[in-house]
Design a protein around this motif. Structure first.
Motif, PDB file in Angstrom:
ATOM      1  N   LEU A 130       0.579  -1.297   0.006  1.00  0.00           N
ATOM      2  CA  LEU A 130      -0.115   0.290  -0.113  1.00  0.00           C
ATOM      3  C   LEU A 130       0.562   1.380   0.097  1.00  0.00           C
ATOM      4  N   THR A 131       2.028   1.253   0.512  1.00  0.00           N
ATOM      5  CA  THR A 131       2.926   2.688   1.013  1.00  0.00           C
ATOM      6  C   THR A 131       3.538   2.508  -1.019  1.00  0.00           C
ATOM      7  N   LEU A 132       3.334   2.044  -1.466  1.00  0.00           N
ATOM      8  CA  LEU A 132       3.909   1.930  -2.707  1.00  0.00           C
ATOM      9  C   LEU A 132       2.706   2.529  -3.847  1.00  0.00           C
ATOM     10  N   PHE A 133       2.107   2.174  -3.054  1.00  0.00           N
ATOM     11  CA  PHE A 133       0.245   3.129  -4.043  1.00  0.00           C
ATOM     12  C   PHE A 133       0.151   4.523  -4.181  1.00  0.00           C
ATOM     13  N   SER A 134      -0.129   5.265  -4.769  1.00  0.00           N
ATOM     14  CA  SER A 134       0.328   7.130  -4.420  1.00  0.00           C
ATOM     15  C   SER A 134      -0.929   7.182  -3.461  1.00  0.00           C
ATOM     16  N   ALA A 135      -2.139   6.658  -4.022  1.00  0.00           N
ATOM     17  CA  ALA A 135      -2.848   7.560  -3.443  1.00  0.00           C
ATOM     18  C   ALA A 135      -3.193   6.984  -1.118  1.00  0.00           C
ATOM     19  N   GLU A 136      -2.906   8.212  -0.675  1.00  0.00           N
ATOM     20  CA  GLU A 136      -2.996   7.825   1.168  1.00  0.00           C
ATOM     21  C   GLU A 136      -4.118   7.573   1.373  1.00  0.00           C
ATOM     22  N   GLY A 137      -5.388   6.356   1.672  1.00  0.00           N
ATOM     23  CA  GLY A 137      -6.094   6.719   2.552  1.00  0.00           C
ATOM     24  C   GLY A 137      -6.983   5.544   2.174  1.00  0.00           C
ATOM     25  N   TYR A 138      -5.658   4.461   1.834  1.00  0.00           N
ATOM     26  CA  TYR A 138      -6.011   2.602   2.056  1.00  0.00           C
ATOM     27  C   TYR A 138      -5.775   1.910   3.700  1.00  0.00           C
ATOM     28  N   CYS A 139      -5.802   1.445   4.045  1.00  0.00           N
ATOM     29  CA  CYS A 139      -5.669   1.459   5.296  1.00  0.00           C
ATOM     30  C   CYS A 139      -6.093  -0.927   4.902  1.00  0.00           C
ATOM     31  N   VAL A 140      -5.231  -1.142   5.615  1.00  0.00           N
ATOM     32  CA  VAL A 140      -4.950  -2.548   6.253  1.00  0.00           C
ATOM     33  C   VAL A 140      -5.368  -2.919   7.544  1.00  0.00           C
ATOM     34  N   GLU A 141      -5.863  -4.004   7.474  1.00  0.00           N
ATOM     35  CA  GLU A 141      -6.366  -4.503   9.451  1.00  0.00           C
ATOM     36  C   GLU A 141      -6.315  -5.862   9.264  1.00  0.00           C
ATOM     37  N   GLU A 142      -6.478  -6.368  10.569  1.00  0.00           N
ATOM     38  CA  GLU A 142      -5.920  -7.069  10.877  1.00  0.00           C
ATOM     39  C   GLU A 142      -7.111  -8.053  11.862  1.00  0.00           C
ATOM     40  N   LYS A 143      -8.240  -8.522  11.542  1.00  0.00           N
ATOM     41  CA  LYS A 143      -8.957  -8.368  12.012  1.00  0.00           C
ATOM     42  C   LYS A 143      -9.532 -10.590  13.431  1.00  0.00           C
ATOM     43  N   GLU A 144      -8.542 -10.687  13.902  1.00  0.00           N
ATOM     44  CA  GLU A 144      -9.272 -12.807  14.529  1.00  0.00           C
ATOM     45  C   GLU A 144      -8.040 -13.411  12.898  1.00  0.00           C
ATOM     46  N   GLY A 145      -6.866 -12.836  12.370  1.00  0.00           N
ATOM     47  CA  GLY A 145      -6.192 -13.670  11.789  1.00  0.00           C
ATOM     48  C   GLY A 145      -6.800 -13.724  10.346  1.00  0.00           C
ATOM     49  N   CYS A 146      -7.616 -12.978  10.140  1.00  0.00           N
ATOM     50  CA  CYS A 146      -8.029 -12.338   8.675  1.00  0.00           C
ATOM     51  C   CYS A 146      -7.556 -10.775   8.039  1.00  0.00           C
ATOM     52  N   LEU A 147      -7.225 -10.596   6.828  1.00  0.00           N
ATOM     53  CA  LEU A 147      -6.720  -9.314   6.448  1.00  0.00           C
ATOM     54  C   LEU A 147      -7.971  -8.866   6.621  1.00  0.00           C
ATOM     55  N   THR A 148      -7.746  -7.313   6.326  1.00  0.00           N
ATOM     56  CA  THR A 148      -9.162  -6.831   5.488  1.00  0.00           C
ATOM     57  C   THR A 148      -8.234  -5.663   4.829  1.00  0.00           C
ATOM     58  N   LEU A 149      -8.403  -5.276   3.361  1.00  0.00           N
ATOM     59  CA  LEU A 149      -8.448  -3.604   3.294  1.00  0.00           C
ATOM     60  C   LEU A 149      -9.293  -3.131   2.707  1.00  0.00           C
ATOM     61  N   GLY A 150      -9.870  -1.630   3.016  1.00  0.00           N
ATOM     62  CA  GLY A 150     -10.270  -0.537   2.805  1.00  0.00           C
ATOM     63  C   GLY A 150     -10.476   0.703   2.367  1.00  0.00           C
ATOM     64  N   TRP A 151     -10.891   1.464   2.473  1.00  0.00           N
ATOM     65  CA  TRP A 151     -10.897   2.893   2.268  1.00  0.00           C
ATOM     66  C   TRP A 151     -11.121   3.917   3.107  1.00  0.00           C
ATOM     67  N   HIS A 152     -10.696   4.416   4.150  1.00  0.00           N
ATOM     68  CA  HIS A 152     -10.345   5.498   4.790  1.00  0.00           C
ATOM     69  C   HIS A 152     -12.357   4.664   6.445  1.00  0.00           C
ATOM     70  N   SER A 153     -11.006   3.348   6.428  1.00  0.00           N
ATOM     71  CA  SER A 153     -11.656   2.566   7.595  1.00  0.00           C
ATOM     72  C   SER A 153     -12.920   2.305   7.012  1.00  0.00           C
ATOM     73  N   ARG A 154     -13.308   2.111   6.427  1.00  0.00           N
ATOM     74  CA  ARG A 154     -14.266   0.830   5.776  1.00  0.00           C
ATOM     75  C   ARG A 154     -14.137   0.160   4.827  1.00  0.00           C
ATOM     76  N   PRO A 155     -13.893  -1.596   5.012  1.00  0.00           N
ATOM     77  CA  PRO A 155     -12.994  -2.229   4.877  1.00  0.00           C
ATOM     78  C   PRO A 155     -14.038  -2.861   3.635  1.00  0.00           C
TER      79      PRO A 155
END
Lengths: 548, 166
Positions: free
Chosen positions: A486-511
């Motif tokens: 995600l750091t390599l992608f130019s837009a800041e706003g993406y976020c990766v979250e980890e929840k109980e062993g699963c990963l989600t990718l979202g935009w501005h806290s919406r997975p």
């Protein structure tokens, strides 16, 4: 802003010597001098609201007099809530249907850009970023924003009347929305998303049922779909995140095995596999022998696209010295695939990879042997070392149309927002068409034609748990890799979250997309001592055990 | 131009090195003239410490410098100069098969490094093995896309070449 903060720090130091409550030190002292009580933390919020109020008053002067005479306000010194109440009065006096559901959070997505812009304008006028933001997100006038909000309300009313069956009224609302669209910027934000949803709704209202949209009907659609999928892969990081996370999990699961077999439920161009081949090649101890079985729709005109992809992957594997063999399975639906087609060998470690495919099995009428149960059953019988499941994190399979529509509106607005950051053309345009097809399928289709039946991770956990799978935690390596990507992608706003062993990718806290890994629970022994006394062979250990 | 401050010590520019050597040579007329081109091992040691753009400049000095500056071993050194642990020996065959170290650097390592440095607060940066691995994977996908779909296809690495917009 610095003026106010220095003032508040002075106030707080003064506050410590005076025996007043700490609440007084938070109040802005300059406005306090004028008789208004505003907390310093609220200043930005109040300024924004005042701007909006000003614009609203300028745009509809007729309502101002009504505001002055009919409305009662308490505590005018409390500016923040006073301005809020004025604004809500304004919104209510606009001509909206009265039986609307109150859903303020819907407009957070596209309107977020506008509020971000206003905040920046307040804090630092000279910021060069402000200029960039200006070019990136054109400033919406208050009238546009107002039309945008109305558009959303009318969309929901229309969806509700479709659910009720009142297609005539829904049709008339379509016309209203077209005229509202003319007043909004349709090249970005709410205008663009609303446009797609209006199209989808009109397709549903004005076209006879039974026609499938966006489900990939027809053989040419498969080729088109591949191209659109590729551009979606390039324009935003969702598919890359999916591929890299799944590959990391598969790589870790294959540790120590010399014969490995990957089953891909949707091969497309096979973009996921070069990275896995390369990672296996670099594995300490040398690469295993890799078999890949790719499932995909049959191709028209005798073109064997599966085989072509397989050839290129073999070429790549050969150049990095990985023993590789490929098998293509052509099937138009996942439930048509039978386990014998995969030719799994006894001693190999199997990985099953499903990227946004499992939800397509939820579509048929409930019967004794639902496709989902059948497919999950044979997957479990393969005894895979790992099954990677990546699905959209949304609830688009609700029975009620309005609920589905609302959820889809929110989900796809967020996704389109994230796409705004992409500057590559034609990747962006084609990626939007790809998403538009999904929207069409969710909104227009019913029954077996509706294949985009997304369900959230919580539901998948329950379903997979009941089918005999145990969750595997995606390790910290996967998380680190996803963050780096995600750091390599130019837009800041993406976020990766980890929840109980699963990963989600979202935009501005919406997975928006969720990745998880599973392994099959041990199958109960077919021949247990209680039922068949005698010689039995335990399939999981080598020497046969003679119990006599 | 990659700034020099990320390297552990300042590196001499090639023409400055040349000038210094020439000045020394002129100063001591009785001693035999020193020409760097006669000492290729020293030249390689010097060129190994340059950054990408300087290597590009160096390759236009003369034919010998061009040959050396374009050799993959120098670019290999450049790619992994900042890596904390040495890359595995099996890496070389793979990188060569996918297009070589110069290609890896120009297309992948340089944009990835500059993008990561952009968002990184720590100034003196050492590459971790994970970052190396990610770059390699992206490089591999890019190579594959070109093979499968031709050079005009959308590239996985295009997002790296576009300037950061926020």
């Amino acid at each position: 802003m610095s003026l106010y903060s220095s003032c508040t720090s002075a106030a707080s130091s003064a506050g410590s010597s005076v025996s007043s409550t700490t609440k007084t030190s938070e109040i802005d002292c300059l406005l306090a001098g004028a008789g208004y009580r505003v907390r310093s933390s609220d200043l930005r919020h109040v300024a924004q609201r005042l701007e909006r109020l000003d614009a609203a008053m300028v745009n509809s002067p007729a309502e101002v007099s009504q505001l002055a005479s009919d409305v009662v306000h308490y505590n005018p010194s409390d500016i923040a809530s006073w301005v809020d109440s004025l604004l809500s009065e304004f919104n209510q006096t606009a001509s909206l249907p009265s039986d609307l559901p109150e859903l303020p959070e819907l407009v957070v997505g596209p309107v977020l850009n506008q509020t971000v812009l206003a905040e920046d304008a307040w804090t630092d006028h000279d910021a060069p970023q402000h200029q960039q933001l200006n070019n990136q997100f054109p400033v919406m006038t208050a009238m546009e924003e107002d039309s945008g909000i109305r558009l959303v309300h009318v969309l929901l009313t229309c969806a509700e009347s479709v659910q009720r069956g009142d297609l005539a009224f829904a049709g008339s609302l379509i016309e209203d929305m077209q005229s509202l669209l003319a007043r909004v910027n349709t090249s970005c934000g709410i205008g663009k998303v609303a446009g797609y949803f209006i199209d989808a709704l009109s397709l549903r209202i004005f076209t006879p049922q039974g026609v499938g949209f966006g489900g990939g009907v027809g053989l040419d659609a498969a080729y088109e779909n591949e191209v659109l999928y590729h551009h979606f892969y390039e324009a935003c990081p969702y598919l890359k995140f999916a591929h890299f996370t799944a590959n990391q999990a598969i790589l870790e699961a294959f540790d120590g095995h010399d014969c490995v077999h990957v089953v891909d439920f949707n091969l497309m161009h096979g973009l996921q596999w070069p990275a896995l081949i390369q990672a296996l090649a670099l594995r300490p101890g040398g690469p295993p022998a890799l078999r890949l079985t790719g499932i995909g729709p049959p191709s028209p005109d005798g073109r064997d696209s599966l085989r072509e992809v397989g050839l290129r992957l073999s070429e790549l594997a050969r150049s990095v010295n990985v023993l590789f063999s490929f098998r293509g399975v052509a099937a138009s639906r996942l439930e048509d695939v039978k386990p014998w087609m995969l030719q799994v060998r006894p001693k190999e470690a199997v990985a099953v990879n499903s990227i946004m495919q499992l939800h397509r099995l939820l579509g048929s009428e409930p019967s004794r042997n639902s496709p989902m149960e059948m497919v999950l059953g044979w997957i479990r019988n393969l005894n895979p070392k790992i099954m990677t499941v990546i699905e959209q994190e949304a609830n688009h399979n609700q029975p009620g149309f309005l609920d589905r529509f609302t959820e889809a509106l929110y989900y796809y607005s967020t996704m389109f927002d994230s796409l705004e950051a992409c500057t590559l053309q034609p990747e962006k345009a084609l990626a939007e068409i790809y998403i538009q097809r999904e929207i069409c399928n969710v909104v227009c289709c019913e029954g077996s034609a509706r294949v985009e039946r997304h369900e959230p991770l919580a539901k998948w956990r329950v379903r997979l748990g009941q089918a005999g799978f145990r969750p595997l935690h995606l390790g910290s390596n996967a998380f680190k890799q996803a963050s780096m990507l995600l750091t390599l992608f130019s837009a800041e706003g993406y976020c990766v979250e980890e929840k109980e062993g699963c990963l989600t990718l979202g935009w501005h806290s919406r997975p928006l997309i969720a990745a998880s890994a599973w392994e099959a629970l041990a199958l109960p022994d077919a021949n247990s001592p209680a039922t068949a006394p005698g010689i039995f062979v335990n399939p999981h250990s080598n020497p046969p055990v003679n119990s006599l | 131009m990659l700034t020099m401050r990320h390297q552990p010590r300042p590196s001499p520019r090639p023409h400055e090195a040349m000038q210094r050597k020439k000045a020394e040579a002129d100063h001591r007329e009785k001693k035999p003239k020193f020409c760097i081109n006669d000492h290729i091992d020293i030249l390689i040691e010097i060129l190994k410490r340059l950054d990408g753009p300087s290597l590009g400049v160096a390759s236009s000095v003369c034919r010998l410098w061009c040959t050396i500056a374009r050799s993959d071993s120098i670019w290999e050194h450049l790619c992994f100069r900042h890596v904390s642990s040495p890359p595995p020996s099996s890496l070389r065959t793979i990188v060569v098969a996918l297009g070589g170290y110069k290609q890896l650097y120009m297309v992948c390592v340089r944009p990835v490094l500059s993008r990561l440095l952009h968002s990184d607060l720590v100034r003196s940066r050492v590459w971790t093995r994970d970052e190396v691995q990610l770059s390699l994977s992206l490089f591999c996908v890019d190579y594959y896309e070109r093979r499968l779909l031709g050079d005009t296809s959308p590239s996985s690495l295009m997002f790296l070449c576009k300037p950061v917009n926020v």
